[in-house]
Design a protein around this motif. Structure first.
Motif: not given
Length: 47
Positions: A28-45
């Motif tokens: 569960i912790i791994f999935m939360v961290i993975l979701f967080f990083f995917i969200t950060i990477l998909r942001m339009d910087i």
């Protein structure tokens, strides 16, 4: 004082349950961290 077979089985059951709970918690912790990083990477910087 001698422990009975039933007491040994109960201890083994709780040890196995604890290790499974730790594994599920880790997943569960791994999935939360993975979701967080995917969200950060998909942001339009670049805006």
């Amino acid at each position: 004082m001698k422990t009975s077979k039933k007491d040994d089985d109960i201890k083994a059951f709780y040890e196995n349950r604890k290790s499974k709970n730790i594994a599920v918690f880790g997943i569960i912790i791994f999935m939360v961290i993975l979701f967080f990083f995917i969200t950060i990477l998909r942001m339009d910087i670049t805006g």
